[in-house]
Design an enzyme around this catalytic site. Structure first.
Site, PDB file in Angstrom:
ATOM      1  N   PRO A  83      57.733  69.667 -41.086  1.00 23.77           N
ATOM      2  CA  PRO A  83      57.071  68.804 -40.443  1.00 23.77           C
ATOM      3  C   PRO A  83      56.219  68.746 -38.668  1.00 23.77           C
ATOM      4  CG  PRO A  83      58.707  68.184 -40.461  1.00 23.77           C
ATOM      5  CD  PRO A  83      58.929  69.155 -40.515  1.00 23.77           C
ATOM      6  N   PRO A  84      54.856  67.553 -38.773  1.00 26.02           N
ATOM      7  CA  PRO A  84      54.458  67.565 -37.231  1.00 26.02           C
ATOM      8  C   PRO A  84      54.873  67.358 -36.627  1.00 26.02           C
ATOM      9  CG  PRO A  84      53.516  66.150 -38.951  1.00 26.02           C
ATOM     10  CD  PRO A  84      54.927  66.701 -39.348  1.00 26.02           C
TER      11      PRO A  84
ATOM     12  N   GLY B 262      57.424  71.379 -33.397  1.00 24.06           N
ATOM     13  CA  GLY B 262      57.297  72.247 -32.206  1.00 24.06           C
ATOM     14  C   GLY B 262      57.391  74.325 -32.869  1.00 24.06           C
ATOM     15  N   LYS B 263      56.584  73.314 -34.117  1.00 20.57           N
ATOM     16  CA  LYS B 263      56.186  75.020 -34.394  1.00 20.57           C
ATOM     17  C   LYS B 263      54.786  75.785 -33.434  1.00 20.57           C
ATOM     18  CE  LYS B 263      53.694  73.166 -38.043  1.00 20.57           C
ATOM     19  NZ  LYS B 263      55.043  71.103 -37.545  1.00 20.57           N
ATOM     20  N   THR B 264      53.813  75.020 -33.111  1.00 24.07           N
ATOM     21  CA  THR B 264      53.175  75.415 -31.975  1.00 24.07           C
ATOM     22  C   THR B 264      53.551  75.779 -31.287  1.00 24.07           C
ATOM     23  OG1 THR B 264      51.786  73.636 -32.629  1.00 24.07           O
ATOM     24  CG2 THR B 264      50.999  75.126 -30.949  1.00 24.07           C
TER      25      THR B 264
ATOM     26  N   GLU C 103      65.097  37.687 -39.472  1.00 18.60           N
ATOM     27  CA  GLU C 103      66.051  39.135 -38.927  1.00 18.60           C
ATOM     28  C   GLU C 103      67.796  39.685 -39.214  1.00 18.60           C
ATOM     29  OE1 GLU C 103      64.660  42.140 -38.203  1.00 18.60           O
ATOM     30  OE2 GLU C 103      62.303  41.290 -38.695  1.00 18.60           O
TER      31      GLU C 103
ATOM     32  N   HIS D 240      68.538  40.224 -42.131  1.00 25.56           N
ATOM     33  CA  HIS D 240      69.155  41.690 -42.258  1.00 25.56           C
ATOM     34  C   HIS D 240      70.313  41.761 -41.728  1.00 25.56           C
ATOM     35  CE1 HIS D 240      65.274  42.433 -44.567  1.00 25.56           C
ATOM     36  NE2 HIS D 240      64.290  42.124 -43.143  1.00 25.56           N
TER      37      HIS D 240
ATOM     38  N   ASP E 216      59.200  45.100 -46.229  1.00 21.18           N
ATOM     39  CA  ASP E 216      60.392  45.199 -47.320  1.00 21.18           C
ATOM     40  C   ASP E 216      60.223  45.152 -48.501  1.00 21.18           C
ATOM     41  OD1 ASP E 216      61.794  44.609 -44.121  1.00 21.18           O
ATOM     42  OD2 ASP E 216      61.770  42.974 -44.806  1.00 21.18           O
TER      43      ASP E 216
END
Ligand code: ADP
Ligand code: MG
Ligand code: ZN
Length: 623
Positions: free
Chosen positions: A222-223, A226-228, A445, A448, A521
């Site tokens: 995923p972006p 730390g691939k770069t 809220e 929830h 939701d």
């Protein structure tokens, strides 16, 4: 004086063309002779220009006398001859002194001069030479100069832009080297990359055994994971040049340029071997060829991709060049790229787990001045699903927030604020809710939060807030997982559904109506139920089958289309099963809220009063 003017002018002309010649050195394919002719022509013209200016200025250097004095001199027979132009008169006195005057024109002047024996010549004020020069040659010279200057520039820009038939400026990076020490976590990826590093350091070793290196290493994840960073670290560890180019950089307006760049990239790399070629965002060029939009649309990308495949096939793995690439969308890559001899080694760089997150936070907080009370493991626990880039961002935000409030060191509260900011977007203090809206959001809220606390598998509520944030969130309830989860059971999903629907139900129970605030939701709830029914086999009526195939749309890569592989009847059954799950979850939420109505009211009141309620306050209410 005239001479020095000429010199400086020539000098500037020379400089002007010198730039062009230096330019030619960079681009040997351009023959300088083309410029040589121009150069001499321009210098000649410039000389002519200067000559005529000087000429003119000597004319003008005649001493000017008043017209009245001139008339008097004529009448006194002191004038020997004059040149009359339409603007001025130049003349010589009988004693040889030159003069110049601006006359008042009338017919009598000619008669007067005739009667006093003044020899006069009438001329245009410019000599024919300067006339031609100023009216014809000068504009042309100026045009030509502007044109050649512009042309030179556009040609230069064009060459940069097109890079056709020229050296493309692809250089290895010379920036400060990053090592594995700067990459926290990601141990398995590092382990696999060690192999490539060993190869780059001592290419002979593997060859002695007759083995061959995998040519291409593809980092998938995923972006922000730390691939770069990892690719850079490999070059730093191996201490070899690093050619970093992003997939999107290959795609140009003109067909063929991307392919030329690929060719150039590999050529340069071969000269610098051992080295690393890193193609970031490989998916920009590596998409599957011949998609629906390919009709005349993606020629450039396909050519570039084909060139890349050719280059990867063509180079000798023992040459010491390692090709690395990164992508966060491996599913869209052309299968040809993943075949043996190309990117056949794939390394998954996944989202960091709890321990990795602690390590990453440690790394990014190293330089920060932090209070001793800060426990990074608490922060790591609060940030499941976040990637390295997010965590780096949080550490930085915390420092910014601490600075804003002039704290002497970064406190845990600063970190909390930073996490909220990164997770939910910045607080919108100026988005004022009216008291009716505030009441509604508070009940939503609170609903929830209460259901999250009451269902068996609900994760503990860490914080409830009704401060508007980000683009659309009016409030949020933050649950903190006790431990990381990789699997969800059916019960957990059902509890999750009840929690998601509880906000809406609280509004309905207390205020008697629904609002637009529950859209997010509902989206999440719909997705969960659809997954349960269609992909997870959690519906008795439909059984342990998956329904529908997910496909990535080629022309809308962020959208998913579902390919139907079931009958109309099944579709109806799926719909009714989904509906049933949602209804049951709603029922549960409603029951819990009705049973706990007293606490719900108290919690909503507290929220309206304080806007943020933390776990301790919630627990006190629940007791
Ligand atoms: P990707 O290429 O996978 O999208 P990047 O390599 O560009 O991600 O990472 C972005 C930033 O996130 C890095 O510059 C670094 O600051 C931080 N980061 C990501 N992963 C890590 C990690 N494992 N350790 C330390 N920092 C990380
Ligand atoms: Mg990247
Ligand atoms: Zn909600």
């Amino acid at each position: 004086m005239g001479n020095s003017r000429l010199d400086s002018f020539q000098q500037s002309i020379k400089n002007f063309f010198k730039q062009s010649t230096e330019y030619d050195i960079n681009h040997p394919s351009e023959t300088p002779t083309g410029y040589n002719g121009w150069r001499w022509l321009s210098i000649a013209l410039a000389a002519l220009l200067i000559f005529s200016i000087i000429n003119k200025s000597t004319e003008l250097s005649h001493e000017e006398i008043p017209y009245s004095q001139f008339l008097k001199a004529v009448k006194d027979n002191q004038i020997s001859n004059v040149i009359v132009t339409e603007k001025y008169m130049l003349g010589k006195l009988k004693n040889g002194e030159p003069f110049m005057t601006f006359p008042l024109w009338n017919e009598e002047l000619a008669e007067l001069m005739a009667t006093h024996n003044v020899e006069y010549v009438v001329r245009s004020s410019e000599s024919w030479l300067s006339n031609i020069f100023f009216n014809w040659v000068m504009p042309m010279v100026i045009l030509v100069l502007i044109w050649s200057w512009l042309f030179g520039r556009t040609a230069a820009a064009g060459r940069d832009f097109l890079n056709i038939g020229n050296k493309i400026r692809i250089h290895p990076e010379t920036a400060a080297k990053i090592t594995f020490a700067e990459v926290a976590g990601a141990d398995s990826a590092k382990q696999e990359l060690k192999e490539s590093i060993d190869f780059l350091k001592t290419p002979e070793k593997i060859q002695q055994l007759g083995g061959r290196m995998p040519k291409g290493v593809l980092l998938v994840g995923p972006p922000g994971t730390g691939k770069t960073l990892l690719a850079r670290a490999v070059s730093g560890e191996a201490q070899v040049p690093f050619f970093n180019i992003s997939g999107s950089e290959f795609i140009e307006l003109f067909v063929g340029v991307g392919a030329a760049r690929v060719r150039e990239l590999f050529e340069q790399a071969r000269q610098k071997a051992p080295c690393i070629i890193f193609i970031d965002e490989l998916d920009a060029i590596g998409r599957t060829r011949g998609g629906p939009l390919a009709i005349g649309g993606h020629d450039e990308r396909e050519q570039t991709l084909n060139q890349l495949l050719t280059e990867m096939d063509g180079f000798d793995p023992s040459s010491g060049v390692v090709v690395m690439a990164a992508t966060n969308r491996p599913e869209v890559l052309d299968k040809a790229l993943l075949r043996a001899g190309r990117f056949d080694r794939q390394i998954i760089v996944d989202k960091p787990d709890l321990l990795d997150r602690i390590e990453i936070l440690k790394l990014h907080c190293k330089a920060l001045k932090m209070a001793h009370t800060i426990d990074l493991s608490v922060i790591a626990r609060r940030t499941p699903g976040l990637v390295g880039a997010d965590l780096a961002n949080i550490a930085n935000e915390a420092a910014i927030i601490a600075t804003r409030y002039s704290h002497s060191e970064i406190s845990m509260a600063d970190f909390e604020a930073a996490i909220d900011r990164v997770l939910a977007g910045p607080e919108k203090k100026n988005r004022i809710l009216n008291s009716e809206e505030k009441r509604r959001v508070a009940y939503h809220e609170a609903g929830h939060a209460l259901v999250a606390e009451k269902v068996p598998t609900g994760q503990p509520v860490h914080k409830i807030s009704i401060i508007p944030r980000g683009i659309s969130a009016l409030g949020f309830t933050l649950q903190l997982p006790v431990e990381e989860k990789f699997l969800s059971t059916e019960d957990e999903l059902k509890d999750q559904l009840a929690i998601l629907l509880a906000g809406r139900m609280a509004e309905k129970i207390v205020l008697g109506s629904l609002s637009s605030g529950a859209q997010n939701d509902l989206e999440k709830a719909s997705e969960i139920t659809r997954n349960m029914v269609c992909y997870l086999g959690m519906s008795k009526k439909l059984g342990a089958l998956t329904y529908g195939k997910r496909q990535q749309l080629q022309f809308l890569p962020t959208e998913e289309a579902e390919q139907r592989n079931y009958s109309e009847e099944t579709a109806r059954l799926i719909d009714s099963e989904i509906k049933q799950l949602i209804d049951a979850a709603e029922q549960r939420a409603q029951e819990i809220l009705n049973n706990q109505r007293g606490i719900l009211d108290k919690l909503a009141d507290l929220l309206q009063e304080k806007e943020v309620v933390v776990r301790e306050e919630l627990l006190a209410l629940l007791k």
